[in-house]
Design a protein around this motif. Structure first.
Motif, PDB file in Angstrom:
ATOM      1  N   ILE A   1      21.100   0.411 -59.619  1.00  0.00           N
ATOM      2  CA  ILE A   1      20.413   0.274 -58.335  1.00  0.00           C
ATOM      3  C   ILE A   1      18.901   0.173 -58.537  1.00  0.00           C
ATOM      4  N   SER A   2      18.352   0.963 -59.495  1.00  0.00           N
ATOM      5  CA  SER A   2      16.909   0.892 -59.744  1.00  0.00           C
ATOM      6  C   SER A   2      16.505  -0.488 -60.244  1.00  0.00           C
ATOM      7  N   THR A   3      17.317  -1.061 -61.137  1.00  0.00           N
ATOM      8  CA  THR A   3      16.997  -2.399 -61.654  1.00  0.00           C
ATOM      9  C   THR A   3      16.969  -3.424 -60.524  1.00  0.00           C
ATOM     10  N   LEU A   4      18.020  -3.400 -59.697  1.00  0.00           N
ATOM     11  CA  LEU A   4      18.095  -4.367 -58.599  1.00  0.00           C
ATOM     12  C   LEU A   4      16.969  -4.144 -57.592  1.00  0.00           C
ATOM     13  N   SER A   5      16.682  -2.847 -57.333  1.00  0.00           N
ATOM     14  CA  SER A   5      15.657  -2.517 -56.354  1.00  0.00           C
ATOM     15  C   SER A   5      14.296  -3.028 -56.806  1.00  0.00           C
ATOM     16  N   LYS A   6      14.015  -2.878 -58.105  1.00  0.00           N
ATOM     17  CA  LYS A   6      12.732  -3.326 -58.636  1.00  0.00           C
ATOM     18  C   LYS A   6      12.633  -4.842 -58.522  1.00  0.00           C
ATOM     19  N   ARG A   7      13.725  -5.516 -58.859  1.00  0.00           N
ATOM     20  CA  ARG A   7      13.767  -6.972 -58.779  1.00  0.00           C
ATOM     21  C   ARG A   7      13.497  -7.439 -57.353  1.00  0.00           C
ATOM     22  N   LEU A   8      14.144  -6.765 -56.393  1.00  0.00           N
ATOM     23  CA  LEU A   8      13.994  -7.152 -54.994  1.00  0.00           C
ATOM     24  C   LEU A   8      12.594  -6.844 -54.469  1.00  0.00           C
ATOM     25  N   SER A   9      12.128  -5.607 -54.686  1.00  0.00           N
ATOM     26  CA  SER A   9      10.836  -5.254 -54.085  1.00  0.00           C
ATOM     27  C   SER A   9       9.688  -5.998 -54.766  1.00  0.00           C
ATOM     28  N   ASP A  10       9.777  -6.194 -56.081  1.00  0.00           N
ATOM     29  CA  ASP A  10       8.733  -6.980 -56.761  1.00  0.00           C
ATOM     30  C   ASP A  10       8.665  -8.383 -56.177  1.00  0.00           C
ATOM     31  N   GLY A  11       9.820  -8.993 -55.982  1.00  0.00           N
ATOM     32  CA  GLY A  11       9.874 -10.355 -55.454  1.00  0.00           C
ATOM     33  C   GLY A  11       9.340 -10.436 -54.036  1.00  0.00           C
ATOM     34  N   LEU A  12       9.714  -9.462 -53.208  1.00  0.00           N
ATOM     35  CA  LEU A  12       9.307  -9.523 -51.802  1.00  0.00           C
ATOM     36  C   LEU A  12       7.831  -9.175 -51.633  1.00  0.00           C
ATOM     37  N   LEU A  13       7.371  -8.177 -52.413  1.00  0.00           N
ATOM     38  CA  LEU A  13       5.970  -7.768 -52.269  1.00  0.00           C
ATOM     39  C   LEU A  13       5.009  -8.784 -52.880  1.00  0.00           C
TER      40      LEU A  13
ATOM     41  N   PHE B   1      16.402  -3.104 -46.591  1.00  0.00           N
ATOM     42  CA  PHE B   1      17.373  -3.655 -47.536  1.00  0.00           C
ATOM     43  C   PHE B   1      18.078  -2.487 -48.226  1.00  0.00           C
ATOM     44  N   GLY B   2      19.372  -2.404 -48.104  1.00  0.00           N
ATOM     45  CA  GLY B   2      20.112  -1.301 -48.727  1.00  0.00           C
ATOM     46  C   GLY B   2      20.943  -1.793 -49.899  1.00  0.00           C
ATOM     47  N   ILE B   3      20.626  -1.268 -51.083  1.00  0.00           N
ATOM     48  CA  ILE B   3      21.310  -1.701 -52.304  1.00  0.00           C
ATOM     49  C   ILE B   3      22.294  -0.609 -52.721  1.00  0.00           C
ATOM     50  N   GLY B   4      23.449  -1.003 -53.228  1.00  0.00           N
ATOM     51  CA  GLY B   4      24.444  -0.003 -53.607  1.00  0.00           C
ATOM     52  C   GLY B   4      25.174  -0.331 -54.891  1.00  0.00           C
ATOM     53  N   ARG B   5      26.226   0.446 -55.119  1.00  0.00           N
ATOM     54  CA  ARG B   5      27.016   0.344 -56.348  1.00  0.00           C
ATOM     55  C   ARG B   5      27.587  -1.051 -56.555  1.00  0.00           C
ATOM     56  N   PHE B   6      27.981  -1.714 -55.455  1.00  0.00           N
ATOM     57  CA  PHE B   6      28.684  -2.990 -55.593  1.00  0.00           C
ATOM     58  C   PHE B   6      27.767  -4.201 -55.404  1.00  0.00           C
ATOM     59  N   THR B   7      26.461  -3.978 -55.292  1.00  0.00           N
ATOM     60  CA  THR B   7      25.541  -5.107 -55.147  1.00  0.00           C
ATOM     61  C   THR B   7      25.355  -5.779 -56.507  1.00  0.00           C
TER      62      THR B   7
ATOM     63  N   VAL C   1      23.395  -8.831 -59.120  1.00  0.00           N
ATOM     64  CA  VAL C   1      22.110  -9.495 -59.367  1.00  0.00           C
ATOM     65  C   VAL C   1      22.057 -10.829 -58.622  1.00  0.00           C
ATOM     66  N   GLU C   2      23.182 -11.549 -58.613  1.00  0.00           N
ATOM     67  CA  GLU C   2      23.223 -12.856 -57.940  1.00  0.00           C
ATOM     68  C   GLU C   2      22.891 -12.696 -56.458  1.00  0.00           C
ATOM     69  N   GLU C   3      23.405 -11.618 -55.866  1.00  0.00           N
ATOM     70  CA  GLU C   3      23.133 -11.393 -54.447  1.00  0.00           C
ATOM     71  C   GLU C   3      21.642 -11.170 -54.214  1.00  0.00           C
ATOM     72  N   ILE C   4      21.018 -10.364 -55.082  1.00  0.00           N
ATOM     73  CA  ILE C   4      19.588 -10.073 -54.932  1.00  0.00           C
ATOM     74  C   ILE C   4      18.775 -11.367 -55.059  1.00  0.00           C
ATOM     75  N   ASP C   5      19.140 -12.203 -56.019  1.00  0.00           N
ATOM     76  CA  ASP C   5      18.402 -13.454 -56.203  1.00  0.00           C
ATOM     77  C   ASP C   5      18.561 -14.368 -54.989  1.00  0.00           C
ATOM     78  N   TYR C   6      19.770 -14.406 -54.453  1.00  0.00           N
ATOM     79  CA  TYR C   6      20.018 -15.216 -53.257  1.00  0.00           C
ATOM     80  C   TYR C   6      19.155 -14.720 -52.100  1.00  0.00           C
ATOM     81  N   VAL C   7      19.128 -13.371 -51.945  1.00  0.00           N
ATOM     82  CA  VAL C   7      18.370 -12.775 -50.845  1.00  0.00           C
ATOM     83  C   VAL C   7      16.878 -13.085 -50.992  1.00  0.00           C
ATOM     84  N   LEU C   8      16.379 -12.961 -52.222  1.00  0.00           N
ATOM     85  CA  LEU C   8      14.955 -13.235 -52.459  1.00  0.00           C
ATOM     86  C   LEU C   8      14.607 -14.653 -52.025  1.00  0.00           C
ATOM     87  N   ASN C   9      15.431 -15.614 -52.441  1.00  0.00           N
ATOM     88  CA  ASN C   9      15.175 -17.011 -52.089  1.00  0.00           C
ATOM     89  C   ASN C   9      15.248 -17.225 -50.594  1.00  0.00           C
ATOM     90  N   ALA C  10      16.304 -16.669 -49.992  1.00  0.00           N
ATOM     91  CA  ALA C  10      16.522 -16.880 -48.555  1.00  0.00           C
ATOM     92  C   ALA C  10      15.380 -16.279 -47.746  1.00  0.00           C
TER      93      ALA C  10
END
Lengths: 103, 499
Positions: B365-377, B450-456, B458-467
């Motif tokens: 979750i920390s890895t995905l969260s960092k990827r998401l927040s870095d991209g959005l910020l 944005f709520g990230i969990g056990r079943f999220t 990397v592909e989903e995070i990348d899709y979300v960032l782009n969208a």
């Protein structure tokens, strides 16, 4: 009685076969997130125990993996009974065919 | 013979009354599934050995196909297991017609882990005893399962199993704790302290207590979302009975300093309740280390079933409360009512998995969260809400300036998101949590959680960032305010003439 070397080889073979069954069964989840998680968790779990040398720890790990496998068989069957549409990031090829494997 | 009878009945129904006609497809399905089950039982092959799911397939089929009104099987219908299974799967209900959105609302609820369902199913099929029945094996077996689950819940938070009270969820636990403690000690103490960013059910319990004559202090929070400890200590009076501060905030994900709050409360001999629905199973919690006296836990926030939760009630030093639900005296008399053994077994398993998998899940979750927040910020004019350090990574709350949050949610139809708490998402009011942080209304309106969990994945995070990038840009292009900002006009300096 088998020698330690022989036991090690057979344990390796058991582990490898279990690993392959786990991956094959994980792919049967029709739900994208559960399928991806099961694959990732199996791969990471085996990778973490790759260098395990304590026979007791190996046995515990393999017993746990066997339990996981029977759970996966039941739950993938449930997953195939209640199918939902594809998820937006899901690629068509990764989805299992609409068929429960009889293997 | 039975089949033909049903058919005749159905035909008669079609002619005479529409209400029977409507029920007739169901009758056909029931008869067809009975045939299928006979065929399956006669076959010795099986694809799942342990749970005898051949029976399960046939019985689940009836409600599934009842919508599609499957035709009755042809007269000489004979099928091997594989064929009938294939037919059942073809009829399996497909919900919706479009692609399903990515689920990124883990603070609202989480999907049920298949491992949890696996434990629960046997309580819905064979083990149906009442865990309070003392006179037969049906009761004993579910009672054993309930006590095992209680031990798993207790182990996750470092408590004794006897201190766990099963409830219907965190809302009930919060009501029980806040109202229960306040009412029990009302003769000597009549003051309660809570914070402005608490969950609605704690705030509403406090409002009810105010109507009953209690005094309530609603502590403000700092701009990072954390409670000021000095302010808290100053607010404690001799007649204070309870302090209720949540562990992890459901909207902005900040982690309150519960260790320090626990110490302060212990020093002043005030009970400390914490709503840990968003924290248990996600960050390490120890009730003894943090001096927590009461804690609310929810099952469906940790990949468990909905409709079950627990309340931790400390035994030494003893916390006494007035029960809200009275009756048979179950759960130490604090929460009467028959325990829901299937839900409790699932909840216990969810806790066991959460404990075992916490390091693995946190890392993911920390890895995905960092990827998401870095991209959005990295985008222009985006702000993270809440403290960046004392923060649960699975909850990322970001404001996109000059974009209206609700319209961004509409534009992101392929992603399941929320602008804040699910409980308040029906109203268009800006979040009271963000306003308590001191955010202005415009920024509070443009926030997305944005709520990230056990079943999220990397592909989903990348899709979300782009969208998000694409659609925020699109919405800003439409906005006249954005145009003015691009031209370098300070929006604060504008004097709007018409109001």
């Amino acid at each position: 009685m088998s020698t330690p070397a022989q036991t090690a080889t057979s344990t390796r073979a058991v582990a490898f076969s279990l690993y392959r069954s786990l991956l094959r069964t994980s792919r049967q989840f029709t739900a994208y997130n559960f399928r991806e998680y099961a694959l990732r968790r199996t791969r990471d779990g085996f990778r973490d125990h790759k260098a395990e040398s304590d026979p007791r720890a190996i046995e515990d790990f393999l017993t746990k993996a066997e339990k996981e496998l029977s759970m996966l068989k039941r739950q993938t069957a449930v997953s195939q009974m209640y199918q939902f549409n594809e998820q937006v990031v899901e690629s068509k090829h990764s989805r299992p065919h609409r068929r429960i494997s009889t293997a | 013979m039975q089949v033909s009878m049903i058919r005749q009945l159905a035909k008669a129904g079609l002619r005479s009354s529409s209400s029977i006609a409507r029920s007739s497809p169901r009758a056909f399905v029931a008869s067809s599934s009975a045939t299928a089950s006979r065929h399956q039982l006669s076959s010795s092959r099986s694809y799942v050995s342990e749970s005898k799911s051949r029976k399960a397939v046939a019985t689940t089929d009836a409600p599934l196909t009842s919508h599609t009104s499957a035709p009755p099987p042809p007269p000489g219908f004979k099928s091997a297991l594989d064929e009938s299974t294939a037919e059942i799967l073809q009829n399996a209900e497909l919900l919706d017609s479009e692609k399903r959105p990515i689920y990124l609302d883990m603070q609202a609820t989480t999907p049920l882990d298949p491992r949890v369902l696996d434990v629960m199913l046997k309580f819905y099929t064979g083990l149906y005893g009442n865990p309070h029945s003392r006179t037969h094996a049906y009761g004993w077996e579910t009672d054993t399962a309930v006590e095992e689950a209680r031990a798993h819940v207790a182990k996750l938070i470092g408590a004794d199993p006897k201190e766990i009270i099963f409830t219907s969820g965190a809302t009930e636990s919060n009501n029980m704790s806040v109202k229960g403690v306040a009412r029990f000690y009302k003769n000597r103490k009549n003051h309660i302290i809570t914070s402005q960013t608490e969950h609605k059910c704690v705030l509403d319990s406090c409002r009810h207590l105010q109507d009953e004559g209690f005094e309530v202090t609603y502590l403000p929070v700092q701009s990072n979302g954390l409670v000021d400890l000095e302010e808290l200590e100053a607010a404690i009076r001799p007649e204070t009975s309870l302090v209720s501060i949540m562990t992890v905030n459901n909207e902005i994900g900040v982690i309150q300093p519960i260790d320090e709050i626990g110490q302060i409360c212990r020093k002043h001999k005030v009970f400390f309740h914490t709503d840990a629905a968003q924290a248990v199973g996600k960050i390490p919690i120890d009730v003894n280390k943090s001096n927590i006296d009461l804690m609310s836990i929810s099952g469906h926030k940790i990949y468990g079933p909905k409709g079950i939760g627990a309340c931790y009630v400390r035994r030494r030093p003893r916390v006494r409360l007035e029960p809200i639900i009275t009756g048979g005296g179950q759960e130490r008399g604090l929460r009467s009512g028959t325990l829901a053994a299937p839900l409790i077994a699932g909840f216990g398993e969810a806790c066991r998995i959460a404990k075992e998998e916490m390091p693995y899940d946190s890392k993911h979750i920390s890895t995905l969260s960092k990827r998401l927040s870095d991209g959005l910020l990295a985008m222009d004019h985006t702000i993270r809400n809440g403290d960046a350090e004392r923060h649960y990574p699975g909850c990322v709350n970001i404001s996109f300036a000059y974009v209206e949050g609700e319209s961004l949610l509409m534009a992101l139809k392929d992603i399941a998101l929320s602008s804040g708490s699910a409980c308040t998402s029906a109203s268009l009011e800006p979040s009271y949590v963000l306003r308590a942080l001191g955010a202005d209304d415009a920024l509070a309106h443009s926030s997305i959680r944005f709520g990230i969990g056990r079943f999220t994945t990397v592909e989903e995070i990348d899709y979300v960032l782009n969208a998000v990038k694409e659609r925020v840009t699109f919405l800003r292009e439409l906005s006249p305010l954005w145009e003015m900002v691009q031209e370098g006009i300070d929006l604060e300096s504008i004097e709007w003439s018409q109001h």
